[in-house]
Design an enzyme around this catalytic site. Structure first.
Site, mmCIF file in Angstrom:
data_model
loop_
_atom_site.group_PDB
_atom_site.id
_atom_site.type_symbol
_atom_site.label_atom_id
_atom_site.label_comp_id
_atom_site.label_asym_id
_atom_site.label_seq_id
_atom_site.Cartn_x
_atom_site.Cartn_y
_atom_site.Cartn_z
ATOM 1 N N ARG A 1 -18.587 -8.964 30.858
ATOM 2 C CA ARG A 1 -17.368 -8.357 30.335
ATOM 3 C C ARG A 1 -17.692 -7.106 29.537
ATOM 4 N NH1 ARG A 1 -15.086 -13.359 27.339
ATOM 5 N NH2 ARG A 1 -15.287 -11.832 25.700
ATOM 6 N N LYS B 1 -17.661 -21.058 20.722
ATOM 7 C CA LYS B 1 -16.375 -21.741 20.588
ATOM 8 C C LYS B 1 -15.805 -22.171 21.946
ATOM 9 C CE LYS B 1 -14.356 -18.326 18.416
ATOM 10 N NZ LYS B 1 -15.512 -17.393 18.429
ATOM 11 N N ARG C 1 -24.341 -13.475 28.411
ATOM 12 C CA ARG C 1 -23.099 -14.141 28.780
ATOM 13 C C ARG C 1 -22.553 -13.592 30.093
ATOM 14 N NH1 ARG C 1 -18.589 -15.223 24.228
ATOM 15 N NH2 ARG C 1 -18.199 -12.988 24.365
ATOM 16 N N ARG D 1 -17.148 -6.099 17.045
ATOM 17 C CA ARG D 1 -16.430 -7.374 16.944
ATOM 18 C C ARG D 1 -16.986 -8.216 15.798
ATOM 19 N NH1 ARG D 1 -16.727 -10.265 22.391
ATOM 20 N NH2 ARG D 1 -15.034 -11.568 21.575
ATOM 21 N N ARG E 1 -7.042 -15.316 13.578
ATOM 22 C CA ARG E 1 -8.175 -14.431 13.320
ATOM 23 C C ARG E 1 -8.051 -13.702 11.986
ATOM 24 N NH1 ARG E 1 -9.992 -11.283 18.869
ATOM 25 N NH2 ARG E 1 -10.804 -13.099 19.963
#
Length: 212
Positions: free
Chosen positions: A156, A13, A123, A167, A88
């Site tokens: 992260r 996204k 990532r 998640r 969300r």
């Protein structure tokens, strides 16, 4: 044009939001980036959400909605905006409607959990400006260094494997129902996420009626 990007964590996204911003000249509003900025600044809000985000849980609706409502009221959103990471939950979607925040298109980036888990291990995020990279799909020009500000790229905490799985579980339980919510309003567009960044971008443009 006011639009929402839906998709599980790691679906791409943020990357697509950056491309859409450049193409459409409207700002991408990432609640994740705004909250991480607050955490870096050590603000009261940052301290409040730091533990929640590191666990991969959801920030309370009232905090998120206050941030979004304030942001979309800014002058640079007059011609439209792209919401990334909000709503969300069904309650958040209903609250956006109740606040009179109009949405024209909702694009859901569809991708399997196994692919997402693999993606997120690669990532990297700039510790200074928050720019996102991926060591395979979207690498920086210099390994470990941000193209934009030359800051150090880091992994992260919420990209750790156990947090990623949590998640994804939260997404399926609380966020995926938004597809039905927006489909019922004739605003949902599905785009295949397991393809090149450019091909996914072209599909999104077609889905929202923009010239490729």
């Amino acid at each position: 044009m006011n639009m929402i990007l839906l998709g599980a964590p790691g679906a791409g996204k943020g990357t697509q939001a950056e491309l859409l911003t450049a193409k459409l000249s409207i700002p991408a509003i990432s609640t994740g980036n705004m909250l991480r900025e607050a955490m870096r600044n050590g603000s009261e809000l940052g301290q409040k959400v730091k533990k929640i985000m590191e666990e991969g849980s959801l920030v309370p609706d009232d905090v998120i909605l206050d941030i979004v409502a304030d942001r979309v009221a800014q002058p640079d959103c007059e011609k439209g905006f792209i919401l990334d990471g909000v709503p969300r939950t069904l309650a958040q979607a209903e609250a956006l409607e109740a606040r009179g925040i109009k949405i024209d298109h909702v694009v859901s980036i569809e991708i399997d959990d196994a692919v997402i888990a693999s993606r997120m291990t690669g990532r990297r995020v700039c510790g200074k400006c928050g720019a996102s990279y991926h060591i395979v799909a979207n690498p920086p020009k210099t390994e470990g260094i941000c193209d934009a500000c030359q800051g150090e790229l880091v992994i992260r905490k919420d990209d750790a494997p156990e947090t990623v799985q949590h998640r994804l579980d939260v997404y399926h339980e609380l966020t995926e129902v938004l597809k039905d919510f927006y489909a019922a309003r004739g605003k949902l567009r599905l785009v295949e996420g397991n393809q090149s960044i450019e091909n996914a971008f072209q599909e999104i443009l077609k889905a929202i009626g923009e010239n490729v």
